[in-house]
Scaffold this active site. Structure first.
Site, PDB file in Angstrom:
ATOM      1  N   LYS A  99      49.434   9.088 -31.618  1.00 12.26           N
ATOM      2  CA  LYS A  99      49.758   8.156 -32.709  1.00 12.26           C
ATOM      3  C   LYS A  99      50.160   6.758 -32.244  1.00 12.26           C
ATOM      4  O   LYS A  99      49.939   5.783 -32.951  1.00 12.26           O
ATOM      5  CB  LYS A  99      50.849   8.759 -33.588  1.00 12.26           C
ATOM      6  CG  LYS A  99      50.325   9.940 -34.403  1.00 12.26           C
ATOM      7  CD  LYS A  99      51.278  10.315 -35.515  1.00 12.26           C
ATOM      8  CE  LYS A  99      50.639  11.302 -36.467  1.00 12.26           C
ATOM      9  NZ  LYS A  99      50.479  12.649 -35.877  1.00 12.26           N
ATOM     10  N   GLU A 121      54.768   5.690 -43.970  1.00 12.31           N
ATOM     11  CA  GLU A 121      55.009   7.005 -44.548  1.00 12.31           C
ATOM     12  C   GLU A 121      55.024   7.995 -43.391  1.00 12.31           C
ATOM     13  O   GLU A 121      54.426   7.743 -42.351  1.00 12.31           O
ATOM     14  CB  GLU A 121      53.888   7.371 -45.526  1.00 12.31           C
ATOM     15  CG  GLU A 121      52.617   7.968 -44.894  1.00 12.31           C
ATOM     16  CD  GLU A 121      51.857   7.041 -43.958  1.00 12.31           C
ATOM     17  OE1 GLU A 121      51.997   5.811 -44.105  1.00 12.31           O
ATOM     18  OE2 GLU A 121      51.134   7.544 -43.079  1.00 12.31           O
ATOM     19  N   SER A 392      45.825  16.534 -28.563  1.00  9.41           N
ATOM     20  CA  SER A 392      46.385  15.400 -29.309  1.00  9.41           C
ATOM     21  C   SER A 392      47.885  15.211 -29.164  1.00  9.41           C
ATOM     22  O   SER A 392      48.378  14.094 -29.287  1.00  9.41           O
ATOM     23  CB  SER A 392      46.034  15.538 -30.796  1.00  9.41           C
ATOM     24  OG  SER A 392      46.540  16.744 -31.326  1.00  9.41           O
TER      25      SER A 392
END
Ligand code: PLP
Length: 406
Positions: A99, A121, A392
């Site tokens: 991310k 968010e 990930s």
């Protein structure tokens, strides 16, 4: 091939209005139209600006820890007995997942645009933490919207965000999870369109977000290409597997290979307790509709009410999916597989015990596909078959859930 941090592929997709086939677009309140236009103009300018590129490249290298390794999984390969398996190690990025590639890109853009306030968010809190992290690094105020229910379940991430200096605001409507947190963030943005930059956490939302977030994550795939050249002597593997929530880590590793039609692309989505019950398998079971500013596949009832998603993995627990994945599904370029909670838990055990890598529960949905996929690739392509999966994120954040369910 030089690796570019804000690599800009030929923009044939999406089209100028942000459509991937029939999906995408920008379904927003009118007040946001000029805000999105401003964002598009700024992104178009800076993505090819050498100073911007250099600064982002430096941050990715010196702060986020890129390039991440491509690890040969020799014991996993032996255990399964099929294609040679390589892991792209996004779990080794700062904050523990892919991310940060996107939050660094967007905050640098916000900074160039002179924005004084960041909103985001978050569901499980991972995107909230990645956003709070870059806001601390840039010294910009940060408000993160999070469902009240999620704040209960992910207390530690709330404390992380607060320690990093962010304000976490509870969304208390509806199911009090990611969907409502996103509604609240959009409401805030509508009220503060001039000074506020909204950092969206996946390849979702109105144009230009799905394109922009994808391009910030393409570095996963471009690094993989050059690392494969060194590791196996060719830039293209026989297949790539990645988990799909909104779809950002998957599109990041897939996109630089889309034109290489010999490379099979496999996405895994969360089937929760099974497709007959509660799940988050949007591409398998959903139908087209509009959510959070874009047209895509959605889990919805016959009246068009968005359904509650369910997955043991909080990061995959979303009733929508990025519009580019919807298009790639329809085109048949990517195959999407539903993976249950139980299969994902087996995936956690498999990778932990063969490679000493404890994956995030999201990532474990990709791991769960590897045994079948590796064997079928070897049957098709022989002993030299190569399979890459996108690791990930790391599993530390999920240890309580994993321990309670294994
Ligand atoms: C957030 C998250 C995901 C899901 O998001 P995508 O946008 O689909 O990538 C997957 N894996 C990890 C580790 C995450 O933190």
């Amino acid at each position: 091939m030089p690796e570019s941090a804000v690599d800009s592929p030929p923009e044939t997709s999406p089209d100028a209005s942000g459509h991937f086939g029939p999906y995408g677009g920008a379904y927003v309140p009118e007040i946001l139209t000029p805000v999105l236009d401003e964002l598009k103009a700024a992104y178009t300018t800076y993505k090819d600006d050498p100073d911007f590129q250099n600064e982002l490249r430096t941050l990715l290298h010196e702060y986020a820890g890129r390039p991440t390794p491509l690890t040969y999984c020799n014991r996993l390969t032996e255990e399964i007995g099929g294609a040679h398996i390589y892991a792209k190690r996004e779990d080794l990025c700062h904050t523990g997942a892919h991310k940060i590639n996107n939050t660094l890109g967007q905050i640098l853009l916000a900074d160039r645009m002179g924005k004084e306030r960041i909103i985001a968010e978050t569901g499980a809190g991972q995107h909230g933490v990645a956003t709070a992290t870059v806001c601390a690094k840039f010294g910009i105020d940060c408000v993160v919207y999070m469902g009240a229910e999620d704040m209960e379940r992910q207390r530690l991430n709330v404390e992380r965000m607060e320690l990093l200096g962010a304000e976490v605001r509870a969304a208390t409507t509806g199911s009090q999870t990611l969907k409502e947190a996103t509604n609240e963030a959009i409401r805030d943005w509508v009220s503060n369109p001039d000074d506020t930059f909204y950092i969206i956490g996946s390849v979702v939302g109105p144009h230009p977000y799905p394109m922009m977030v994808r391009n910030f994550h393409r570095i996963i795939g471009t690094e993989t290409r050059s690392q494969l050249r060194d590791a196996v002597g060719r830039e293209t593997p026989d297949a790539i597997a990645a988990c799909v929530g909104g779809g950002s880590n998957a599109i990041g590793i897939f996109h630089p290979f889309l034109e290489n039609h010999e490379v099979q692309l496999h996405g895994t989505e969360a089937a929760g307790g099974g497709l007959s019950g509660d799940h988050a398998a949007t591409l398998a079971e959903g139908s087209p509709g509009v959510l959070h500013g874009a047209m895509s596949y959605l889990l919805q009832d016959d009246a068009g009410q968005v359904s509650l998603a369910h997955s043991l993995s909080a990061g995959l627990d979303y009733p929508g999916v990025g519009p580019e994945h919807a298009h790639l599904r329809d085109e048949g370029r990517v195959t999407y597989h539903p993976i249950t909670d139980d299969e994902a838990l087996e995936g956690v055990k498999l990778l932990s015990q063969t490679e000493g890598i404890i994956p995030a529960l999201e990532t474990a949905h990709a791991v769960a596909l590897l045994p079948d996929l590796a064997r079928s690739l070897a049957a098709e392509h022989g002993d030299d078959a190569v399979l890459v999966f996108n690791c990930s994120g790391r599993g530390d954040k999920d240890m309580e859930t994993i321990a309670a369910n294994l």
